[in-house]
Scaffold this motif. Structure first.
Motif, PDB file in Angstrom:
ATOM      1  N   THR A   6       9.976  -3.030   1.566  1.00 35.02           N
ATOM      2  CA  THR A   6       8.716  -2.372   1.253  1.00 35.02           C
ATOM      3  C   THR A   6       8.296  -1.504   2.422  1.00 35.02           C
ATOM      4  O   THR A   6       8.779  -1.678   3.538  1.00 35.02           O
ATOM      5  CB  THR A   6       7.602  -3.396   0.946  1.00 35.02           C
ATOM      6  OG1 THR A   6       7.409  -4.202   2.099  1.00 35.02           O
ATOM      7  CG2 THR A   6       7.946  -4.240  -0.261  1.00 35.02           C
ATOM      8  N   ALA A   9       2.157  -1.488   5.568  1.00 38.02           N
ATOM      9  CA  ALA A   9       0.818  -1.478   5.001  1.00 38.02           C
ATOM     10  C   ALA A   9       0.024  -0.278   5.464  1.00 38.02           C
ATOM     11  O   ALA A   9      -0.831   0.219   4.744  1.00 38.02           O
ATOM     12  CB  ALA A   9       0.086  -2.770   5.373  1.00 38.02           C
ATOM     13  N   THR A  12       0.035   2.627   3.093  1.00 32.71           N
ATOM     14  CA  THR A  12      -0.461   2.401   1.738  1.00 32.71           C
ATOM     15  C   THR A  12      -1.512   3.418   1.339  1.00 32.71           C
ATOM     16  O   THR A  12      -1.480   3.947   0.236  1.00 32.71           O
ATOM     17  CB  THR A  12      -1.037   0.982   1.593  1.00 32.71           C
ATOM     18  OG1 THR A  12      -0.017   0.058   1.928  1.00 32.71           O
ATOM     19  CG2 THR A  12      -1.492   0.719   0.180  1.00 32.71           C
ATOM     20  N   LEU A  15      -0.299   6.835   0.004  1.00 33.39           N
ATOM     21  CA  LEU A  15       0.594   6.903  -1.150  1.00 33.39           C
ATOM     22  C   LEU A  15      -0.085   7.585  -2.321  1.00 33.39           C
ATOM     23  O   LEU A  15      -1.269   7.366  -2.580  1.00 33.39           O
ATOM     24  CB  LEU A  15       1.004   5.499  -1.590  1.00 33.39           C
ATOM     25  CG  LEU A  15       1.964   4.736  -0.698  1.00 33.39           C
ATOM     26  CD1 LEU A  15       2.158   3.323  -1.244  1.00 33.39           C
ATOM     27  CD2 LEU A  15       3.291   5.433  -0.597  1.00 33.39           C
ATOM     28  N   ALA A  20       2.911   4.607  -5.420  1.00 32.75           N
ATOM     29  CA  ALA A  20       2.388   3.237  -5.387  1.00 32.75           C
ATOM     30  C   ALA A  20       2.821   2.475  -6.623  1.00 32.75           C
ATOM     31  O   ALA A  20       3.233   1.306  -6.534  1.00 32.75           O
ATOM     32  CB  ALA A  20       0.863   3.256  -5.262  1.00 32.75           C
ATOM     33  N   GLU A  23       6.583   1.626  -6.405  1.00 33.80           N
ATOM     34  CA  GLU A  23       6.842   0.547  -5.445  1.00 33.80           C
ATOM     35  C   GLU A  23       6.324  -0.778  -5.981  1.00 33.80           C
ATOM     36  O   GLU A  23       6.962  -1.820  -5.809  1.00 33.80           O
ATOM     37  CB  GLU A  23       6.216   0.855  -4.087  1.00 33.80           C
ATOM     38  CG  GLU A  23       6.643  -0.146  -3.036  1.00 33.80           C
ATOM     39  CD  GLU A  23       6.111   0.134  -1.653  1.00 33.80           C
ATOM     40  OE1 GLU A  23       6.059  -0.828  -0.859  1.00 33.80           O
ATOM     41  OE2 GLU A  23       5.735   1.282  -1.355  1.00 33.80           O
ATOM     42  N   ARG A  47       1.995  -7.240  -0.474  1.00 31.70           N
ATOM     43  CA  ARG A  47       2.253  -5.810  -0.643  1.00 31.70           C
ATOM     44  C   ARG A  47       1.889  -5.387  -2.065  1.00 31.70           C
ATOM     45  O   ARG A  47       1.315  -4.308  -2.270  1.00 31.70           O
ATOM     46  CB  ARG A  47       3.724  -5.509  -0.347  1.00 31.70           C
ATOM     47  CG  ARG A  47       4.094  -4.056  -0.471  1.00 31.70           C
ATOM     48  CD  ARG A  47       3.316  -3.208   0.490  1.00 31.70           C
ATOM     49  NE  ARG A  47       3.708  -1.815   0.318  1.00 31.70           N
ATOM     50  CZ  ARG A  47       3.058  -0.806   0.839  1.00 31.70           C
ATOM     51  NH1 ARG A  47       2.003  -1.008   1.584  1.00 31.70           N
ATOM     52  NH2 ARG A  47       3.462   0.414   0.627  1.00 31.70           N
ATOM     53  N   GLU A  50      -1.806  -4.847  -2.275  1.00 34.29           N
ATOM     54  CA  GLU A  50      -2.201  -3.576  -1.653  1.00 34.29           C
ATOM     55  C   GLU A  50      -1.883  -2.393  -2.569  1.00 34.29           C
ATOM     56  O   GLU A  50      -2.697  -1.483  -2.734  1.00 34.29           O
ATOM     57  CB  GLU A  50      -1.472  -3.391  -0.320  1.00 34.29           C
ATOM     58  CG  GLU A  50      -1.869  -4.365   0.749  1.00 34.29           C
ATOM     59  CD  GLU A  50      -0.956  -4.284   1.965  1.00 34.29           C
ATOM     60  OE1 GLU A  50      -0.105  -3.372   2.029  1.00 34.29           O
ATOM     61  OE2 GLU A  50      -1.097  -5.132   2.849  1.00 34.29           O
ATOM     62  N   LEU A  51      -0.702  -2.427  -3.154  1.00 36.28           N
ATOM     63  CA  LEU A  51      -0.289  -1.337  -4.038  1.00 36.28           C
ATOM     64  C   LEU A  51      -1.158  -1.280  -5.294  1.00 36.28           C
ATOM     65  O   LEU A  51      -1.506  -0.190  -5.766  1.00 36.28           O
ATOM     66  CB  LEU A  51       1.188  -1.498  -4.417  1.00 36.28           C
ATOM     67  CG  LEU A  51       2.165  -1.307  -3.253  1.00 36.28           C
ATOM     68  CD1 LEU A  51       3.531  -1.868  -3.609  1.00 36.28           C
ATOM     69  CD2 LEU A  51       2.247   0.159  -2.854  1.00 36.28           C
ATOM     70  N   VAL A  54      -4.291   0.488  -4.427  1.00 38.70           N
ATOM     71  CA  VAL A  54      -4.086   1.940  -4.339  1.00 38.70           C
ATOM     72  C   VAL A  54      -4.088   2.542  -5.743  1.00 38.70           C
ATOM     73  O   VAL A  54      -4.757   3.547  -6.001  1.00 38.70           O
ATOM     74  CB  VAL A  54      -2.765   2.273  -3.611  1.00 38.70           C
ATOM     75  CG1 VAL A  54      -2.418   3.750  -3.726  1.00 38.70           C
ATOM     76  CG2 VAL A  54      -2.848   1.864  -2.146  1.00 38.70           C
TER      77      VAL A  54
END
Length: 82
Positions: A6, A9, A12, A15, A20, A23, A47, A50-51, A54
């Motif tokens: 990945t 962070a 992120t 992106l 995003a 991923e 992760r 976080e994605l 986003v």
């Protein structure tokens, strides 16, 4: 890119939506496939969170832009009034 495949962070926030989303799809695929250590699974899960944030921000921004465009008054020919 980290050892688990990945990106970091810190990247992120920069992106685009499609990056995003793609991923995030890969993170989910890796989690569903199994075969990772607990530590790797936790890192992938974090992760993924976080994605997802986003993607949510991009979609909320798009919704706000669409709502603003729809709220603009139109003139007689159907075109928005500047």
């Amino acid at each position: 890119m980290t050892d688990d495949g990945t990106t970091t962070a810190g990247a992120t926030g920069r992106l685009g939506y499609e990056q995003a989303r793609d991923e995030l799809i890969e993170v989910v695929r890796r989690l569903e496939a199994g075969g990772t250590t607990l530590e790797e699974s936790l890192a992938l899960w974090e992760r993924g969170e976080e994605l997802a944030k986003v993607c949510r921000r991009w979609l909320e921004g798009a919704r706000a832009r669409l709502d603003a465009a729809l709220a603009r008054p139109e003139d007689g020919d159907g075109a928005p009034t500047p």
